[in-house]
Design a protein around this motif. Structure first.
Motif, mmCIF file in Angstrom:
data_model
loop_
_atom_site.group_PDB
_atom_site.id
_atom_site.type_symbol
_atom_site.label_atom_id
_atom_site.label_comp_id
_atom_site.label_asym_id
_atom_site.label_seq_id
_atom_site.Cartn_x
_atom_site.Cartn_y
_atom_site.Cartn_z
ATOM 1 N N ASP A 37 31.607 -1.923 63.136
ATOM 2 C CA ASP A 37 31.581 -0.478 62.931
ATOM 3 C C ASP A 37 30.253 0.117 63.389
ATOM 4 O OD1 ASP A 37 34.168 -0.275 61.938
ATOM 5 O OD2 ASP A 37 33.528 -0.672 59.877
ATOM 6 N N VAL A 38 29.166 -0.590 63.154
ATOM 7 C CA VAL A 38 27.851 -0.129 63.594
ATOM 8 C C VAL A 38 27.802 -0.090 65.123
ATOM 9 C CG1 VAL A 38 25.406 -0.739 63.644
ATOM 10 C CG2 VAL A 38 26.680 -0.921 61.515
ATOM 11 N N ILE A 39 28.361 -1.102 65.764
ATOM 12 C CA ILE A 39 28.398 -1.130 67.231
ATOM 13 C C ILE A 39 29.215 0.044 67.756
ATOM 14 C CG2 ILE A 39 29.185 -2.427 69.261
ATOM 15 C CD1 ILE A 39 28.509 -4.997 67.671
ATOM 16 N N LYS A 40 30.326 0.346 67.106
ATOM 17 C CA LYS A 40 31.143 1.493 67.521
ATOM 18 C C LYS A 40 30.363 2.798 67.390
ATOM 19 C CE LYS A 40 35.601 -0.585 66.479
ATOM 20 N NZ LYS A 40 36.776 -0.551 65.584
ATOM 21 N N ASN A 41 29.542 2.918 66.372
ATOM 22 C CA ASN A 41 28.705 4.118 66.224
ATOM 23 C C ASN A 41 27.716 4.241 67.381
ATOM 24 O OD1 ASN A 41 29.888 4.939 63.839
ATOM 25 N ND2 ASN A 41 28.392 3.905 62.553
ATOM 26 N N PHE A 42 27.262 3.116 67.895
ATOM 27 C CA PHE A 42 26.301 3.114 69.002
ATOM 28 C C PHE A 42 26.997 3.267 70.359
ATOM 29 C CE2 PHE A 42 24.036 0.677 72.285
ATOM 30 C CZ PHE A 42 22.842 1.384 72.330
ATOM 31 N N ALA A 43 28.051 2.483 70.575
ATOM 32 C CA ALA A 43 28.657 2.369 71.904
ATOM 33 C C ALA A 43 29.935 3.178 72.083
ATOM 34 C CB ALA A 43 28.945 0.895 72.208
ATOM 35 N N GLY A 44 30.518 3.641 70.998
ATOM 36 C CA GLY A 44 31.784 4.351 71.090
ATOM 37 C C GLY A 44 32.936 3.490 70.608
ATOM 38 N N GLU A 45 34.092 4.117 70.473
ATOM 39 C CA GLU A 45 35.269 3.413 69.940
ATOM 40 C C GLU A 45 35.652 2.207 70.795
ATOM 41 O OE1 GLU A 45 37.738 2.716 66.902
ATOM 42 O OE2 GLU A 45 36.262 4.325 66.941
ATOM 43 N N ASP A 46 35.523 2.327 72.124
ATOM 44 C CA ASP A 46 35.773 1.187 73.027
ATOM 45 C C ASP A 46 34.486 0.358 73.076
ATOM 46 O OD1 ASP A 46 36.604 -0.616 74.930
ATOM 47 O OD2 ASP A 46 36.859 0.859 76.526
ATOM 48 N N PHE A 47 34.216 -0.350 71.990
ATOM 49 C CA PHE A 47 32.935 -1.027 71.806
ATOM 50 C C PHE A 47 32.696 -2.176 72.777
ATOM 51 C CE2 PHE A 47 35.950 -3.279 69.204
ATOM 52 C CZ PHE A 47 35.594 -4.616 69.326
ATOM 53 N N GLU A 48 33.738 -2.649 73.451
ATOM 54 C CA GLU A 48 33.556 -3.718 74.441
ATOM 55 C C GLU A 48 33.070 -3.184 75.788
ATOM 56 O OE1 GLU A 48 37.345 -5.744 74.328
ATOM 57 O OE2 GLU A 48 36.536 -7.193 72.892
ATOM 58 N N LYS A 49 33.115 -1.893 75.947
ATOM 59 C CA LYS A 49 32.644 -1.263 77.181
ATOM 60 C C LYS A 49 31.119 -1.219 77.177
ATOM 61 C CE LYS A 49 33.254 2.841 79.983
ATOM 62 N NZ LYS A 49 33.845 4.161 80.102
ATOM 63 N N ALA A 50 30.509 -1.561 78.291
ATOM 64 C CA ALA A 50 29.050 -1.533 78.411
ATOM 65 C C ALA A 50 28.553 -0.096 78.333
ATOM 66 C CB ALA A 50 28.617 -2.176 79.720
ATOM 67 N N LYS A 51 27.399 0.086 77.706
ATOM 68 C CA LYS A 51 26.770 1.407 77.605
ATOM 69 C C LYS A 51 25.619 1.461 78.605
ATOM 70 C CE LYS A 51 24.262 4.496 74.557
ATOM 71 N NZ LYS A 51 23.764 4.772 73.219
ATOM 72 N N TYR A 52 25.594 2.509 79.420
ATOM 73 C CA TYR A 52 24.542 2.669 80.428
ATOM 74 C C TYR A 52 23.811 3.986 80.223
ATOM 75 C CZ TYR A 52 26.559 -1.290 82.843
ATOM 76 O OH TYR A 52 26.995 -2.558 83.150
ATOM 77 N N TYR A 53 22.580 4.008 80.698
ATOM 78 C CA TYR A 53 21.766 5.217 80.695
ATOM 79 C C TYR A 53 21.882 5.874 82.076
ATOM 80 C CZ TYR A 53 19.827 3.168 76.500
ATOM 81 O OH TYR A 53 19.695 2.634 75.252
ATOM 82 N N PRO A 54 21.755 7.204 82.168
ATOM 83 C CA PRO A 54 21.844 7.866 83.477
ATOM 84 C C PRO A 54 20.845 7.287 84.488
ATOM 85 C CG PRO A 54 21.869 9.503 81.734
ATOM 86 C CD PRO A 54 21.597 8.176 81.073
ATOM 87 N N GLU A 55 19.672 6.891 84.022
ATOM 88 C CA GLU A 55 18.640 6.347 84.917
ATOM 89 C C GLU A 55 19.016 4.992 85.509
ATOM 90 O OE1 GLU A 55 16.593 8.784 81.676
ATOM 91 O OE2 GLU A 55 18.228 7.346 81.780
ATOM 92 N N ASP A 56 19.993 4.317 84.898
ATOM 93 C CA ASP A 56 20.415 3.011 85.429
ATOM 94 C C ASP A 56 20.906 3.106 86.870
ATOM 95 O OD1 ASP A 56 19.781 1.458 83.188
ATOM 96 O OD2 ASP A 56 21.734 1.811 82.261
ATOM 97 N N ASP A 57 21.390 4.286 87.259
ATOM 98 C CA ASP A 57 21.829 4.481 88.653
ATOM 99 C C ASP A 57 20.701 4.201 89.640
ATOM 100 O OD1 ASP A 57 24.416 5.249 87.955
ATOM 101 O OD2 ASP A 57 23.931 7.378 87.929
#
Length: 99
Positions: free
Chosen positions: A62-82
């Motif tokens: 649940d904590v991971i979902k709060n950080f990454a979103g409901e699709d918690f298996e999806k990688a989270k990226y920052y705009p600068e990662d581009d």
């Protein structure tokens, strides 16, 4: 406790700059998240590419979902990662920590 593992890849030329970006932006972002426990960032150069592995530790999914979103298996990226990453892996791995 749940471990979340992500991998990213840069060119060797951007290796040091991405390291600094992660220390300035990503590490503080993780640290301010409720339920976040700790992280380990690993890096290495191989075949003119920089490889980064991030292992984060969380209280539960649940904590991971709060950080990454409901699709918690999806990688989270920052705009600068581009500006740094050669590819964007879609998924991360999760493991239950038992010892």
């Amino acid at each position: 406790m749940i471990a979340r593992i992500w991998h990213g890849k840069t060119s060797a030329k951007k290796f040091d700059d991405y390291t600094e970006f992660l220390k300035k932006v990503a590490v503080p972002d993780y640290n301010k998240t409720d339920g976040f426990i700790s992280l380990t960032f690993l890096k290495r150069l191989e075949n003119n590419e920089g490889h980064f592995t991030l292992i984060t530790f969380w209280e539960n999914l649940d904590v991971i979902k709060n950080f990454a979103g409901e699709d918690f298996e999806k990688a989270k990226y920052y705009p600068e990662d581009d500006n740094f990453l050669l590819e964007f892996e879609e998924k991360v791995l999760h493991y239950e920590v038992f010892a």
